[in-house]
Design a protein around this motif. Structure first.
Motif, PDB file in Angstrom:
ATOM      1  N   SER A   1      -4.428   5.973  -0.435  1.00 19.79           N
ATOM      2  CA  SER A   1      -4.057   4.579  -0.681  1.00 19.79           C
ATOM      3  C   SER A   1      -5.241   3.623  -0.612  1.00 19.79           C
ATOM      4  O   SER A   1      -5.275   2.628  -1.340  1.00 19.79           O
ATOM      5  CB  SER A   1      -2.970   4.143   0.307  1.00 19.79           C
TER       6      SER A   1
ATOM      7  N   SER B   1       1.877   2.345  -3.570  1.00 23.34           N
ATOM      8  CA  SER B   1       0.772   2.471  -4.529  1.00 23.34           C
ATOM      9  C   SER B   1       0.673   3.861  -5.143  1.00 23.34           C
ATOM     10  O   SER B   1      -0.096   4.073  -6.079  1.00 23.34           O
ATOM     11  CB  SER B   1      -0.553   2.138  -3.835  1.00 23.34           C
TER      12      SER B   1
ATOM     13  N   ARG C   1       0.823  -1.209   0.000  1.00 21.73           N
ATOM     14  CA  ARG C   1       0.000   0.000   0.000  1.00 21.73           C
ATOM     15  C   ARG C   1       0.857   1.259   0.000  1.00 21.73           C
ATOM     16  O   ARG C   1       0.482   2.275  -0.569  1.00 21.73           O
ATOM     17  CB  ARG C   1      -0.924  -0.031   1.224  1.00 21.73           C
TER      18      ARG C   1
ATOM     19  N   GLU D   1      -6.129   0.903  -3.779  1.00 19.48           N
ATOM     20  CA  GLU D   1      -6.150  -0.554  -3.686  1.00 19.48           C
ATOM     21  C   GLU D   1      -7.357  -1.165  -4.389  1.00 19.48           C
ATOM     22  O   GLU D   1      -7.383  -2.371  -4.627  1.00 19.48           O
ATOM     23  CB  GLU D   1      -6.137  -0.986  -2.221  1.00 19.48           C
TER      24      GLU D   1
ATOM     25  N   GLN E   1     -12.830   2.117  -8.564  1.00 25.49           N
ATOM     26  CA  GLN E   1     -12.409   3.494  -8.315  1.00 25.49           C
ATOM     27  C   GLN E   1     -13.291   4.462  -9.096  1.00 25.49           C
ATOM     28  O   GLN E   1     -13.774   5.459  -8.540  1.00 25.49           O
ATOM     29  CB  GLN E   1     -10.947   3.687  -8.732  1.00 25.49           C
TER      30      GLN E   1
END
Length: 255
Positions: A213, A7, A4, A217, A223
């Motif tokens: 973050s 990312s 993470r 993920e 998203q």
């Protein structure tokens, strides 16, 4: 280093565009605390250099470390030529040169807890200063915050990072000050809050969320859905609380 933490490179440009920088008074606070000239500094997890350029502008010779190559490439676009950069995680830094100041801007929580403070102390001159600063950017209007949580809920329960040592939010001293107080390597631990309010357009606020973050993920399709849902319920502009919580400590002379 957790995945993470690595990312952000995929959104390096957005990170630079949408993440707020740091107020000038932050540097004044750190340098005043030092109580002596600060000529050299090591930055841990420099990102796109938002804090780097602030300390460099104050005349400090900064060595900026960052494990993500894309973030480091973006940093190079924005910092003075005199800034030295190293592609490395904190855990990969080897003892050798020491600095007047070591600092982490919204990055310390990505470092490994085991051996964190003796490693940090080894990078500092005796009496040198450690500084960590950052804080969440939160919606001020409770109704808007509730609406965003509801829009986010099908995709994410929370987008926040909990205290690394479990310190409850109501406790006066927050992490990493709690760990610094327990460390044999550091003294004179101080916590200061620089109060700050920001106003963003709805689109810029969603852009800001796209650099967090927890959202990174998610699969790309998720998203897009969550950002669309959130932007749809936002007013034209939003007010944000973006306080900068600063922790300062001094490496002991006897170590």
């Amino acid at each position: 280093m957790p995945a993470r933490a690595l990312s952000f490179g995929m959104v390096a440009r957005q990170y630079e565009r949408y993440r707020p920088g740091y107020p000038g008074e932050l540097v004044d606070l750190v340098l005043t605390y030092a109580g002596r000239p600060v000529r050299t500094a090591l930055e841990i997890g420099a990102g796109t250099g938002k804090a780097t350029r602030l300390f460099a502008a104050a005349g400090v010779t900064v060595t900026a470390t960052e494990p993500d190559g894309a973030m480091l490439a973006e940093l190079h676009k924005h910092v003075p030529a005199g800034v030295h950069t190293v592609r490395a995680a904190f855990e990969d830094l080897r003892p050798g040169e020491t600095y007047h100041l070591v600092y982490a801007a919204a990055a310390l929580h990505w470092t490994t807890p085991q051996g964190r403070w003796p490693r940090m102390a080894a990078l500092l001159e005796p009496g040198g200063v450690f500084a960590s600063f950052g804080g969440p950017t939160q919606l001020v209007d409770p109704a808007v915050a509730d609406a965003v949580r509801a829009a986010r809920a099908p995709f994410l329960e929370s987008d926040e990072i909990p205290s690394p040592d479990g310190t409850p939010p109501e406790q006066a001293m927050q992490w990493p000050g709690t760990e610094l107080q327990r460390s044999e390597w550091f003294t004179d631990v101080q916590q200061t809050v620089i109060a700050r309010r920001l106003t963003m357009s709805a689109r810029d606020y969603v852009g800001h969320l796209s650099t967090i973050s927890a959202y990174l993920e998610l699969p790309t399709s998720k998203q897009e859905q969550v950002f669309s849902q959130i932007e749809r319920i936002l007013p034209e502009t939003v007010e944000l609380s973006a306080d900068v919580v600063v922790h300062l400590a001094r490496r002991g002379f006897e170590q």
